[in-house]
Motif scaffolding. Structure first.
Motif, mmCIF file in Angstrom:
data_model
loop_
_atom_site.group_PDB
_atom_site.id
_atom_site.type_symbol
_atom_site.label_atom_id
_atom_site.label_comp_id
_atom_site.label_asym_id
_atom_site.label_seq_id
_atom_site.Cartn_x
_atom_site.Cartn_y
_atom_site.Cartn_z
ATOM 1 N N GLN A 69 0.691 -1.272 -0.086
ATOM 2 C CA GLN A 69 -0.126 -0.007 -0.191
ATOM 3 C C GLN A 69 0.903 1.341 0.189
ATOM 4 O O GLN A 69 0.392 2.126 -0.397
ATOM 5 C CB GLN A 69 -0.961 0.009 1.135
ATOM 6 N N ALA A 70 1.992 1.324 0.680
ATOM 7 C CA ALA A 70 2.792 2.401 0.607
ATOM 8 C C ALA A 70 3.424 2.490 -0.753
ATOM 9 O O ALA A 70 3.463 3.608 -1.186
ATOM 10 C CB ALA A 70 4.126 2.257 1.564
ATOM 11 N N LEU A 71 3.984 1.240 -1.528
ATOM 12 C CA LEU A 71 4.237 1.411 -2.938
ATOM 13 C C LEU A 71 3.192 2.137 -3.738
ATOM 14 O O LEU A 71 3.568 2.975 -4.291
ATOM 15 C CB LEU A 71 4.850 0.071 -3.453
ATOM 16 N N SER B 120 0.630 3.853 -2.931
ATOM 17 C CA SER B 120 0.584 5.475 -2.562
ATOM 18 C C SER B 120 1.374 6.288 -3.343
ATOM 19 O O SER B 120 1.189 7.212 -3.720
ATOM 20 C CB SER B 120 0.703 5.517 -0.797
ATOM 21 N N PHE B 121 2.766 5.690 -3.434
ATOM 22 C CA PHE B 121 3.794 6.445 -4.087
ATOM 23 C C PHE B 121 3.496 6.595 -5.642
ATOM 24 O O PHE B 121 3.465 7.566 -6.034
ATOM 25 C CB PHE B 121 5.034 5.719 -3.994
ATOM 26 N N ILE B 122 3.141 5.320 -6.353
ATOM 27 C CA ILE B 122 2.821 5.477 -7.662
ATOM 28 C C ILE B 122 1.550 6.296 -7.879
ATOM 29 O O ILE B 122 1.609 7.304 -8.619
ATOM 30 C CB ILE B 122 2.250 4.079 -8.121
ATOM 31 N N MET B 123 0.407 6.362 -6.848
ATOM 32 C CA MET B 123 -0.392 7.085 -7.269
ATOM 33 C C MET B 123 -0.411 8.636 -7.225
ATOM 34 O O MET B 123 -0.682 9.558 -8.122
ATOM 35 C CB MET B 123 -1.545 6.916 -6.060
ATOM 36 N N ILE B 124 0.678 8.971 -6.116
ATOM 37 C CA ILE B 124 0.957 10.596 -6.165
ATOM 38 C C ILE B 124 1.971 10.999 -7.217
ATOM 39 O O ILE B 124 1.633 11.874 -7.845
ATOM 40 C CB ILE B 124 1.693 10.619 -4.730
ATOM 41 N N LEU B 125 2.568 9.775 -7.782
ATOM 42 C CA LEU B 125 3.530 9.976 -8.965
ATOM 43 C C LEU B 125 2.657 10.447 -10.240
ATOM 44 O O LEU B 125 2.908 11.518 -11.023
ATOM 45 C CB LEU B 125 4.263 8.974 -9.186
ATOM 46 N N PRO C 154 -14.654 0.173 11.544
ATOM 47 C CA PRO C 154 -13.797 -0.726 10.880
ATOM 48 C C PRO C 154 -14.046 -1.645 9.763
ATOM 49 O O PRO C 154 -13.693 -2.192 8.841
ATOM 50 C CB PRO C 154 -13.093 -1.411 12.077
ATOM 51 N N GLU C 155 -15.705 -1.688 9.819
ATOM 52 C CA GLU C 155 -16.284 -2.841 8.711
ATOM 53 C C GLU C 155 -15.926 -2.140 7.492
ATOM 54 O O GLU C 155 -15.960 -2.948 6.668
ATOM 55 C CB GLU C 155 -17.715 -2.929 9.330
ATOM 56 N N ALA C 156 -16.164 -0.879 7.307
ATOM 57 C CA ALA C 156 -16.116 -0.164 5.815
ATOM 58 C C ALA C 156 -14.569 -0.379 5.334
ATOM 59 O O ALA C 156 -14.310 0.209 4.069
ATOM 60 C CB ALA C 156 -16.531 1.206 6.082
ATOM 61 N N GLY C 157 -13.505 -0.848 6.246
ATOM 62 C CA GLY C 157 -12.455 -0.899 5.836
ATOM 63 C C GLY C 157 -11.386 0.188 6.465
ATOM 64 O O GLY C 157 -10.162 0.032 6.377
ATOM 65 N N PHE C 158 -11.807 0.977 7.420
ATOM 66 C CA PHE C 158 -11.019 1.858 7.908
ATOM 67 C C PHE C 158 -10.496 1.505 9.243
ATOM 68 O O PHE C 158 -10.967 2.045 10.381
ATOM 69 C CB PHE C 158 -11.745 3.302 8.166
ATOM 70 N N THR C 159 -9.722 0.282 9.070
ATOM 71 C CA THR C 159 -9.289 -0.322 10.422
ATOM 72 C C THR C 159 -8.315 0.290 11.279
ATOM 73 O O THR C 159 -8.156 0.101 12.429
ATOM 74 C CB THR C 159 -8.842 -1.720 10.217
ATOM 75 N N SER C 160 -7.216 1.126 10.541
ATOM 76 C CA SER C 160 -6.344 1.889 11.473
ATOM 77 C C SER C 160 -6.262 3.291 10.686
ATOM 78 O O SER C 160 -6.396 3.342 9.445
ATOM 79 C CB SER C 160 -4.970 1.132 11.458
ATOM 80 N N ILE C 161 -5.403 4.067 11.406
ATOM 81 C CA ILE C 161 -4.970 5.636 10.622
ATOM 82 C C ILE C 161 -4.517 5.326 9.436
ATOM 83 O O ILE C 161 -4.380 5.741 8.237
ATOM 84 C CB ILE C 161 -4.368 6.566 11.543
ATOM 85 N N PRO C 162 -3.035 4.356 9.678
ATOM 86 C CA PRO C 162 -2.293 4.429 8.097
ATOM 87 C C PRO C 162 -3.278 3.731 6.882
ATOM 88 O O PRO C 162 -2.989 4.307 6.072
ATOM 89 C CB PRO C 162 -1.232 3.362 8.477
ATOM 90 N N ARG C 163 -4.121 2.926 7.362
ATOM 91 C CA ARG C 163 -4.993 2.376 6.176
ATOM 92 C C ARG C 163 -5.896 3.490 5.938
ATOM 93 O O ARG C 163 -6.417 3.649 4.518
ATOM 94 C CB ARG C 163 -5.841 1.138 6.931
ATOM 95 N N SER C 164 -6.487 4.356 6.688
ATOM 96 C CA SER C 164 -7.193 5.386 6.317
ATOM 97 C C SER C 164 -6.605 6.505 5.528
ATOM 98 O O SER C 164 -6.951 7.059 4.586
ATOM 99 C CB SER C 164 -7.851 6.256 7.510
#
Lengths: 275, 275, 275, 275
Positions: free
Chosen positions: A213-215, A217-222, D179-189
């Motif tokens: 997901q980090a990778l 995110s990078f591609i998206m912003i790019l 969290p059910e909608a997929g927002f399980t943590s801040i990094p994921r959000s």
């Protein structure tokens, strides 16, 4: 098209003026009729592909199809007959498009009728390319095409870089993500990278791991950022071509003088002061 | 709107100045109240469509609706009454919008009340178009509209080309992909091509085969690239309209002076002060 | 920030120069340390929200959190103490951000500890806004902000038009599509229209009927096309502000002269010829 | 690369001119062959990752792989041998890429063959970076790179602001959505916020509540609008670099002459002809 000339003979010249020209009322009427024939014909091909419609109106659609093919065949033959260099026309972009508009139907007739081979049926769908005949009606395309042509090289470079980025990131994602998330092979991962970089984002393949997901995110912003590049190229080109040709010299007719020029940059003659 | 004039008679002129004008405190107050009435009214239509809210507050919403319709009816009639050429107003863009804002409710009352025919209920939703009344408040739209109008033809050509691309690629995808992937007919495949080319990418229809994904990748990169074209067109147009030639000197006719220039940059003569 | 001055007193002036200034080695060191403190602190808040990490490192994260809060509290108090007009600072953008960076933790301590009320826990998440403290380090933002501010009105008009389009098309889709496809209410349909017009395209709501897909195609192409408008606005504004300030007059220091100006446009003095 | 010089000795100079240079027919031929070798080699790596292809052609792919590695090894050694400062080349960007292109295969041979360690196989995928060698062939990239470099700081600021926005909105969504909608943590959000702001929109995580959808709508419109910023930056930069000041007159120092000007537009003096 400007250098096209009619073949010799009165009738031929007359037909030429109607089919190729737009200067006479008959020529304009021909264009309008052709426009409608193309639009209706393309619509019919589309409708034929809808299962329910084909079931109910299949026969009528087939007959209409034969009619349009006859029409476009006559048009094609008349064009060949009335122009002075028929071979050149037949090998030009429009000549090929005109031929492709009628060929699939004849192929379907020859190779076993309407409902037989899948390949032939697929070929018949190519009649949809008749839509390209519409391009004939587009006269404003010139300045767009010029701006694109002038930026051709920069755009090629840009696309090469985009392709390299997707290859590299697609491979990285294949290494990082599991096949369960959809990254089953490098070509498929590259496909995902293109889907992501262009901000299309189907969601059929999506990264599941943190690193993925980090990778991503990078591609998206790019992708979000570098879309500025083709946009900037075309904008700059259009700003440039939009600028006036500038003042014209009275004695040598050279253009491209700024408004406050006092001598012609070509022949050195004195320029008139702007009123 | 600039050439609109009040009908004769003192009261009418007064009403005209309040309703159509913005120069008096009363006129400005009327505008603010109308703005709020539109916003609240549109919000109510939206809320009414939410099942739970309609169940609980249906009656209050209906009454509020009647109230707003009465209000907008009075506004509409006053406009017709106070302007000197009511027919011209009634047939103008804003006249039609104002009529459409009240008509659906009356149709609902006439044709069997609130809960009856589906068609009528749908029509009532058209009240949401009241939002278009807001356009009246937009004064900055002029330069935007000018830039768009100047690029109208180029944008039309661009849209035609985009449409032709989607027709051609939609058909190719229909030939290449199976109906299971969602490509069940040419119109649906064209819909997919539009979804992809515009980089929307729902993902409800997505290619499954290698060839299909290669074609899709091509469309995506094409869509990602050619967005530069409308952007370039509008940018160039806006740069051009932004470029004032500047003030002109009265004695030597040199141009390119900024608005606050007090001496000519060429001959040093005094420039007239801007009002 | 340029007009901020230290409070009187030697120590205060010294502290002010370290905390607010960047001219001394100590001031630069303070900035670097603060930068790292912000980045680490924000990262910790993020990590705390991941269930597994909180389970394992919850206690350490809580202690680190208290440490960072103490640090930012000292920083906040020192800022208040060393500036000559503390009230003005406290009410400025950065003053409020600095306060919000520490407040949630104290609220969490007061209202029943870490694991209690949902509201308080949510509030504590607001510590993530510490990221806004980073804005202090951004000095290049000026010209971007200027370009955006100059285009403010045009952008507002554009957003209003976009909003009106989504309201109108959202309502039309609600009328055309069934609730099964996800169009259960007008607000939800408007949400879909925004998702589509901005080319995001989640795909959780997608049209199923032919009419709905035709409408959707229209919105997509519209969204694809009108993105050219804000882009054009900002591009034109940036092209304009990129243009040189122009030559400066030696006697009155007015700027904005074209390169070939021979007299100052303000005082009429002769300009030197460009070398 | 411009300052690279061949090592002493006739043969070395000759090899250097072929491998590093593009001025001789042999040098150009070498470049074309190398280009094809890279493209084919990268394609083979991609194909190898497709399960079915590996099953059927695994052995042939492995042999081809060994062949290409040998080829690139020879190329790498010749480069080291023919340049005057081999260490500097080995530590340059392309030197490292060239080494990385061959290293994984050798590592695979040493540490237990082809199918063994996953880590080694991953390393082998780095050969894909060979595609970066394509950059060598790009000469048009210069003006693009210049425009990007000139806008570097503005783009950094823009990316920082984008990142701050996604952090703030990601956190808000984490507070608002379940969290059910997929927002399980801040990094994921935050990941979701990036997916949404960049208008990618996978749809694997999507807001379900009214408040969440309102917030999402805001982010989408924001993302749709602020893409204008990098576009504006690059466009303005390209317009600027496109605007040559033009040739200067030798006698009166007036600028703004087009490249083909033969007389000064100010004093009428003869301009030198361009080489």
């Amino acid at each position: 098209m400007g250098t096209d000339r009619p073949a010799k003979g009165r009738l031929r010249e007359h037909v030429f003026r109607i089919i190729f020209g737009t200067g006479t009322p008959a020529g304009r009427l021909f264009d309008v009729l052709l426009l409608w024939a193309i639009v209706i014909s393309v619509t019919l091909v589309m409708l034929e592909s809808v299962a329910e419609i084909k079931l109910r109106y299949g026969r009528s659609l087939y007959l209409a199809e034969l009619g349009f093919t006859a029409l476009f065949t006559v048009e094609y033959l008349l064009r060949l007959w009335s122009i002075d260099r028929p071979i050149r026309y037949a090998r030009s972009f429009f000549g090929i498009v005109d031929l492709l508009s009628i060929l699939p139907t004849y192929l379907g007739l020859v190779f076993g009728g309407m409902h037989s081979l899948m390949v032939i049926r697929s070929l018949r769908l190519l009649r949809i390319f008749r839509i390209l005949k519409l391009v004939r009606f587009v006269s404003e395309a010139g300045s767009l095409a010029r701006a694109l042509r002038a930026s051709r090289r920069k755009i090629t470079v840009f696309l090469l870089v985009v392709f390299a980025i997707t290859v590299v990131f697609g491979t990285l994602m294949y290494m990082v993500e599991s096949p369960e998330a959809g990254f089953t092979s490098i070509p498929r991962s590259i496909y995902w990278a293109i889907v992501t970089l262009t901000t299309v984002g189907y969601g059929d393949i999506a990264p599941q791991t943190i690193v993925g997901q980090a990778l991503a995110s990078f591609i998206m912003i790019l992708g979000y950022g570098i879309i500025a590049v083709p946009t900037g190229i075309v904008s700059a080109e259009m700003v440039r071509t939009n600028n006036d040709p500038g003042m014209e010299c009275m004695s040598c007719h050279a253009t491209g003088h700024l408004d406050d020029a006092r001598f012609c940059r070509k022949c050195g003659a004195k320029m008139p002061l702007q009123a």
